[in-house]
Design an enzyme around this catalytic site. Structure first.
Site, PDB file in Angstrom:
ATOM      1  N   CYS A 192      -8.397  -8.610   5.428  1.00 18.46           N
ATOM      2  CA  CYS A 192      -7.139  -9.604   5.968  1.00 18.46           C
ATOM      3  C   CYS A 192      -6.256  -8.966   6.817  1.00 18.46           C
ATOM      4  O   CYS A 192      -5.036  -8.941   6.647  1.00 18.46           O
ATOM      5  CB  CYS A 192      -6.532  -9.723   4.555  1.00 18.46           C
ATOM      6  SG  CYS A 192      -7.367 -10.524   3.085  1.00 18.46           S
ATOM      7  N   GLN A 229       0.814  -1.389  -0.035  1.00 14.45           N
ATOM      8  CA  GLN A 229      -0.014  -0.019  -0.102  1.00 14.45           C
ATOM      9  C   GLN A 229       0.832   1.316   0.026  1.00 14.45           C
ATOM     10  O   GLN A 229       0.211   2.458   0.214  1.00 14.45           O
ATOM     11  CB  GLN A 229      -0.820  -0.046   1.270  1.00 14.45           C
ATOM     12  CG  GLN A 229      -1.868  -1.351   1.326  1.00 14.45           C
ATOM     13  CD  GLN A 229      -2.855  -1.151   0.025  1.00 14.45           C
ATOM     14  OE1 GLN A 229      -3.265  -0.110  -0.477  1.00 14.45           O
ATOM     15  NE2 GLN A 229      -3.505  -2.301   0.090  1.00 14.45           N
ATOM     16  N   LYS A 242      -1.524  -3.124  -7.779  1.00 14.98           N
ATOM     17  CA  LYS A 242      -1.981  -2.251  -6.859  1.00 14.98           C
ATOM     18  C   LYS A 242      -1.310  -0.873  -7.505  1.00 14.98           C
ATOM     19  O   LYS A 242      -1.577   0.369  -6.670  1.00 14.98           O
ATOM     20  CB  LYS A 242      -1.422  -2.593  -5.393  1.00 14.98           C
ATOM     21  CG  LYS A 242      -2.431  -3.510  -4.839  1.00 14.98           C
ATOM     22  CD  LYS A 242      -2.476  -3.695  -3.323  1.00 14.98           C
ATOM     23  CE  LYS A 242      -2.561  -5.036  -2.893  1.00 14.98           C
ATOM     24  NZ  LYS A 242      -3.974  -5.168  -2.165  1.00 14.98           N
TER      25      LYS A 242
HETATM   26  N1  PMP Z   1      -0.253  -6.300   2.145  1.00 13.23           N
HETATM   27  C1  PMP Z   1      -0.905  -5.578   2.278  1.00 13.23           C
HETATM   28  C2  PMP Z   1      -0.761  -4.234   3.382  1.00 13.23           C
HETATM   29  C3  PMP Z   1      -1.752  -5.344   1.482  1.00 13.23           C
HETATM   30  O1  PMP Z   1      -2.740  -4.589   1.285  1.00 13.23           O
HETATM   31  C4  PMP Z   1      -2.059  -6.608   0.685  1.00 13.23           C
HETATM   32  C5  PMP Z   1      -3.193  -6.563  -0.358  1.00 13.23           C
HETATM   33  N2  PMP Z   1      -4.491  -6.230   0.232  1.00 13.23           N
HETATM   34  C6  PMP Z   1      -1.273  -7.417   0.591  1.00 13.23           C
HETATM   35  C7  PMP Z   1       0.000  -7.420   1.524  1.00 13.23           C
HETATM   36  C8  PMP Z   1      -1.285  -8.662  -0.230  1.00 13.23           C
HETATM   37  O2  PMP Z   1      -1.037  -8.351  -1.446  1.00 13.23           O
HETATM   38  P1  PMP Z   1      -1.509  -9.529  -2.878  1.00 13.23           P
HETATM   39  O3  PMP Z   1      -2.646  -9.921  -2.564  1.00 13.23           O
HETATM   40  O4  PMP Z   1      -1.362  -8.702  -4.060  1.00 13.23           O
HETATM   41  O5  PMP Z   1      -0.311 -10.498  -2.628  1.00 13.23           O
END
Ligand code: PMP
Length: 406
Positions: free
Chosen positions: A364, A203, A226
């Protein structure tokens, strides 16, 4: 920059779409960002004209895609200012990058009785891989807490670190609280005690200027999707001298130097960590996303997005019963909130019918929810293609939804 937003929005075809016959207001950018035409078209163009597996051929197409794939590595190397190009490893996302480090750094450097520190606000993908490592190696996870405003209690860090601490894994920006963490300070403290640091940039990378050498992190990880790039691509940056001491994470083609049935020797960086056919078409398209961001300028993006967040925060606080979750002094692009005893999913569902996409739930980050003793929040998250008018629409629609639910 504001005057350019109309033009910028034209570059993102999905922003021209209607949802339930209403203009889409996309405020779920922390989950994934939309893609500009240049990224979408590159994927299609490469499959149509240039598709060929990288690193393996002597023919024209294979050389062409290999060059393009390696050009993305070069672009990322410059974008985050790593010292060496081979410190950039392609993975399938932040999650895989963290799993790679947890496994491979764990194999090389972590032994029974050691300690790993994560923060209370981490995404599950920056907690669970460390927990698995802790189980495998019989070591211990310690937690750096945050206060009720959502700021990490950095003064606790000195107490948490012992001579058994091997690594600290912390997010640059919280996906649920929006907090921008003082990662440089954390790294300074950690390094003064010979502890390595992994920064989760999932982020952070899309909202702020990142220079991994200045930051001095040992690892920095992020996902292409992202930052306006394709899904299925991620980056692991690691300091060369550490990566060189880490064993491979997965094995197969490309990551070897020589294979016999008696013994296999491994390829050099970065290929040691890129087993098998990589997601090369998406990696190639990812470069276009980085150029796109560079053309607008990350400083312009940050300034504009800060303004969006400030405006949205001001406006939402005028609504009765709103509680913002995450009120750190330094925040970035994320506005999480609850409304009295209304379930966030109900708000999200009604807003959706009005064409407004936000996210609801635990994001999450259940440990952050446990801190506030809540089972979820509603979250609006912003990107540079959002407008003040969209925020007005969101606020008016939110007020309407709350009225309906009361
Ligand atoms: N860390 C953070 C702070 C996130 O926001 C996210 C995605 N929401 C992730 C890790 C995991 O990223 P990805 O699902 O693209 O592997």
């Amino acid at each position: 920059m504001e005057t350019d937003i109309k033009k910028i929005r034209q570059d993102f075809p999905i922003l021209q779409e209607k949802i339930y016959d209403k203009d889409l207001v996309y405020l779920d950018n922390a989950a994934t960002t939309q893609k500009p035409d240049i990224v979408i078209n590159t994927i299609s163009e490469y499959y149509r004209k240039y598709n060929s597996n990288v690193h393996r051929g002597i023919h024209y197409l294979s050389n062409f895609s290999t060059t393009a794939y390696e050009n993305t590595r070069e672009t990322i190397h410059k974008f985050i200012n790593s010292k060496y190009k081979e410190e950039i490893i392609f993975t399938k996302g932040t999650t895989e990058s963290i799993n790679l480090v947890a496994f491979s750094f764990g194999e090389a450097f972590v032994k029974e009785g050691d300690e790993i520190i994560v923060s209370e606000m981490e995404h599950h993908s920056n907690i669970v891989p460390w927990q698995l490592l802790a189980e495998r190696k019989k070591c211990k996870i310690k937690v750096l807490p945050f206060d009720d405003s959502g700021e990490l209690i950095i003064s606790e860090l000195e107490n948490l670190i012992t001579e058994k601490t091997k690594i600290i894994a912390v997010t640059q920006v919280s996906n649920v609280l929006g907090t921008v963490n003082p990662v440089k300070k954390i790294i300074e403290i950690a390094h003064s005690k010979n502890v390595s640091v992994l920064i989760d940039g999932a982020q952070g990378i899309q909202h702020t200027f990142v220079d991994v050498q200045k930051m001095d992190c040992d690892f920095y990880v992020f996902s292409a999707h992202k930052i306006y790039g394709p899904t299925g691509v991620g980056v692991l940056y690691g300091k060369k001298e550490i990566l060189e001491k880490m064993p491979p994470y997965q094995s197969g083609g490309e990551m070897i130097s020589k294979v016999t049935f008696e013994k296999t020797t491994f390829n050099e960086l970065p290929y040691k960590f890129e087993a098998g056919t990589p997601n090369y078409i998406d990696v190639i398209a990812f470069e276009k996303a980085i150029h796109y961001v560079n053309d607008i300028g990350i400083h312009n993006i940050k300034k504009y997005e800060d303004k969006l967040l400030e405006y949205a925060t001001e406006q939402i606080l005028k609504i009765d019963g709103i509680k913002i979750i995450g009120e750190a002094k330094h925040k970035s692009s994320v506005l999480s909130f609850t409304v009295n005893d209304i379930h966030p999913a109900d708000i999200g569902t009604i807003l959706d019918k009005m064409g407004i996409a936000i996210r609801t739930g635990t994001h999450c980050a259940e440990t952050a929810m446990q801190h506030f003793k809540i089972n979820g929040t509603a979250r609006a998250s912003f990107a540079f293609y959002n407008t003040l008018e969209e925020i007005d629409k969101f606020i008016i629609s939110l007020e309407k939804s709350i009225m309906m639910l009361r």
